[in-house]
Write a protein that holds these residues in place. Structure first.
Motif, short mmCIF file in Angstrom:
data_model
loop_
_atom_site.label_atom_id
_atom_site.label_comp_id
_atom_site.label_asym_id
_atom_site.label_seq_id
_atom_site.Cartn_x
_atom_site.Cartn_y
_atom_site.Cartn_z
N GLU A 277 0.83 -1.21 0.00
CA GLU A 277 0.00 0.00 0.00
C GLU A 277 0.86 1.26 0.00
O GLU A 277 0.51 2.27 -0.61
N SER A 278 2.01 1.21 0.66
CA SER A 278 2.92 2.36 0.64
C SER A 278 3.43 2.61 -0.77
O SER A 278 3.55 3.77 -1.19
N ALA A 279 3.74 1.56 -1.49
CA ALA A 279 4.22 1.72 -2.87
C ALA A 279 3.14 2.36 -3.75
O ALA A 279 3.43 3.25 -4.56
N LYS A 280 1.91 1.93 -3.57
CA LYS A 280 0.81 2.51 -4.35
C LYS A 280 0.65 4.01 -4.04
O LYS A 280 0.47 4.83 -4.94
N VAL A 281 0.75 4.34 -2.76
CA VAL A 281 0.55 5.73 -2.35
C VAL A 281 1.70 6.62 -2.81
O VAL A 281 1.49 7.78 -3.16
N ARG A 282 2.92 6.08 -2.84
CA ARG A 282 4.04 6.88 -3.36
C ARG A 282 3.79 7.28 -4.81
O ARG A 282 4.09 8.40 -5.22
N ALA A 283 3.24 6.36 -5.59
CA ALA A 283 2.91 6.67 -6.99
C ALA A 283 1.80 7.72 -7.06
O ALA A 283 1.85 8.63 -7.90
N LEU A 284 0.83 7.63 -6.18
CA LEU A 284 -0.25 8.61 -6.16
C LEU A 284 0.25 9.99 -5.74
O LEU A 284 -0.29 11.01 -6.17
N THR A 285 1.29 10.03 -4.92
CA THR A 285 1.84 11.32 -4.47
C THR A 285 2.47 12.08 -5.62
O THR A 285 2.36 13.31 -5.69
N VAL A 286 3.12 11.38 -6.52
CA VAL A 286 3.68 12.03 -7.73
C VAL A 286 2.57 12.72 -8.50
O VAL A 286 2.68 13.88 -8.90
#
Length: 343
Positions: A277-286
Motif C-alpha cells: 500500500e505504501s508503494a501505491k501511495v508513493r505513486a499517487l503522491t507524484v
C-alpha cells in the motif's frame, strides 16, 4: 417581542443545524466494519491529513489488514494529530503506548541519525531517486538497522512532495531569498542547512504558521506544493520557488516489542500490506503534486524555477552540511547511497 423570540429561535435552529452537519474531515474514512471483535489492535498515529495522499495509507492498510486477517487485527488509524504532537507520540511509541507512527522525515532523526539521510540536501531529491532508494533492499535494510536496535522497526514510507519556498513576494535567486524570513521545521538538518545558506529563518510550530504569514511575522515557508495548497498557505504566500532539495516523507515506524508479540501470520499480513500500500501511495503522491500545482497555478500562484547557476550556489553551500551529517549517519553508508543513486 414576538419577532425577537422568533429571531432567536431561528438563530438557535441555524446554529444547531450547522453543528449537526459540520463537515467532518474523516467522515469518508469511517470503517465499513465493526472492529470491536478484533483480537489485536494496532494503534497508528500521524500528524498528516488524509487529504494528502501520503497520509491515506493508514486507512488503506486498515481495510486491507482487516479483510486479510478475517477481522483478527484492527489497524486503528488516527491522523491529524488525534493522539498528540509528533514528539509526544514518538515518546509513546518508544514506550509501546502507541504501536505505530507515520513520522515526518524531519523528526525521524531523533530516533536514529541514519533516518536523516533522506533530509540531506540534494541527495534523494526527486520522486524517482526516492523510489530507487526504497527498492534497493540492502540500502533500505541498513536505513532502519540503527532504529531497530533501539526497539523501532522502520517498515516503509510514503511522502508529501518536494520541498521548496512558498513566499509572499517572488524569489528568483539566493539574494532575494536572503531578504525573506522563512519558517522551517524544528529539525537539526534544516537548521544547519539554512545557516549554511545564510538565509534568515525561524523554527515555529505548524499551528502558528497561518497567523504568522497573515501578520507578516514570516514571509516564507519551507514546504511542499501539496501541503501549501491543501492547507491554504497559498492564500497568503502567492509565489512558490521550486528548489526540490529533499522529499518530505512519512516514515512508518512500529514498536518492535509489540510487533514481535503478534502471531507470525499477522506479522506477515501487516508487513505485506504496509509495503504494497505504501508503494501505491508513493505513486499517487507524484500525481497529486502535479495536480496541486495545476490547481494553485489556476488560482494565480506563480511558480518559479530557480536558474541553474542559483541552484548550483545552494548545492555548493549545502555540501558541508552533507559532510557534517554524513559523520553521524555513517560516511560509508552515505557514500554507498550516493554511488548507488548516481548509477
Amino acid at each position: 417581542m414576538q419577532r425577537i423570540v422568533t429571531g432567536l429561535s431561528l438563530l438557535l435552529v441555524l446554529l444547531f443545524s450547522t453543528a449537526l452537519f459540520a463537515a467532518d474531515p474523516l467522515a469518508d474514512w469511517v470503517p465499513k466494519f465493526d472492529p470491536s471483535g478484533a483480537e489485536y489492535t494496532y494503534l497508528l498515529s500521524t500528524v498528516g491529513h488524509p487529504a494528502i495522499e501520503g497520509a491515506t495509507v493508514g486507512y488503506r492498510i486498515r481495510d486491507r489488514v482487516w479483510q486479510e486477517s478475517d477481522g483478527r487485527l484492527y489497524v486503528d488509524y488516527r491522523p491529524i494529530s488525534q493522539l498528540g504532537g509528533e514528539k509526544d507520540v514518538l515518546r509513546k511509541l518508544k514506550m509501546g503506548a502507541v504501536q505505530g507512527m507515520l513520522c515526518s522525515s524531519v523528526l525521524a532523526p531523533n530516533i536514529s541519525p541514519r533516518l536523516g539521510i533522506v533530509n540531506l540536501p540534494f541527495l534523494i531529491d526527486s520522486f524517482s531517486l526516492l523510489e530507487e532508494f526504497r527498492q534497493n533492499k540492502e540500502l533500505f535494510k541498513e536505513f532502519g538497522e540503527d532504529a531497530a536496535s533501539k526497539g523501532i522497526i522502520v517498515a516503509d514510507y510514503t511522502g508529501y512532495g518536494s520541498y521548496g519556498w512558498a513566499t509572499t513576494s517572488p524569489v528568483t535567486n539566493l539574494a532575494q531569498a536572503r531578504e525573506q524570513l522563512f519558517r522551517i521545521a524544528q529539525a537539526p538538518v534544516n537548521v544547519d542547512l539554512y545557516k549554511a545558506w545564510k538565509i534568515q529563518f525561524t523554527v515555529m510550530p505548524w499551528p502558528d504558521v497561518p497567523q504568522a504569514l497573515q501578520t507578516g511575522v514570516i514571509s516564507g515557508l519551507d514546504h511542499t506544493p501539496i501541503v501549501c495548497n491543501i492547507t491554504k498557505k497559498f492564500n497568503v504566500a502567492k509565489s512558490y520557488t521550486n528548489i526540490g532539495y529533499a522529499q518530505g516523507l512519512y516514515i512508518h515506524l512500529i514498536n518492535k516489542r509489540w510487533f514481535n508479540k503478534l502471531p507470525q501470520d499477522l506479522q506477515q499480513i501487516l508487513s505485506r500490506a504496509i509495503a504494497e500500500e505504501s508503494a501505491k501511495v508513493r505513486a499517487l503522491t507524484v500525481q497529486q503534486q502535479q495536480e496541486q500545482i495545476a490547481v494553485a497555478k489556476a488560482n494565480g500562484i506563480v511558480f518559479i524555477d530557480l536558474p541553474a547557476e542559483e541552484k548550483a550556489k545552494l548545492v555548493s553551500l549545502a555540501e558541508p552540511v552533507v559532510q557534517k551529517w554524513g559523520e553521524k549517519i555513517g560516511v560509508d553508508y552515505l557514500n554507498r547511497v550516493r554511488a548507488a543513486l548516481k548509477d
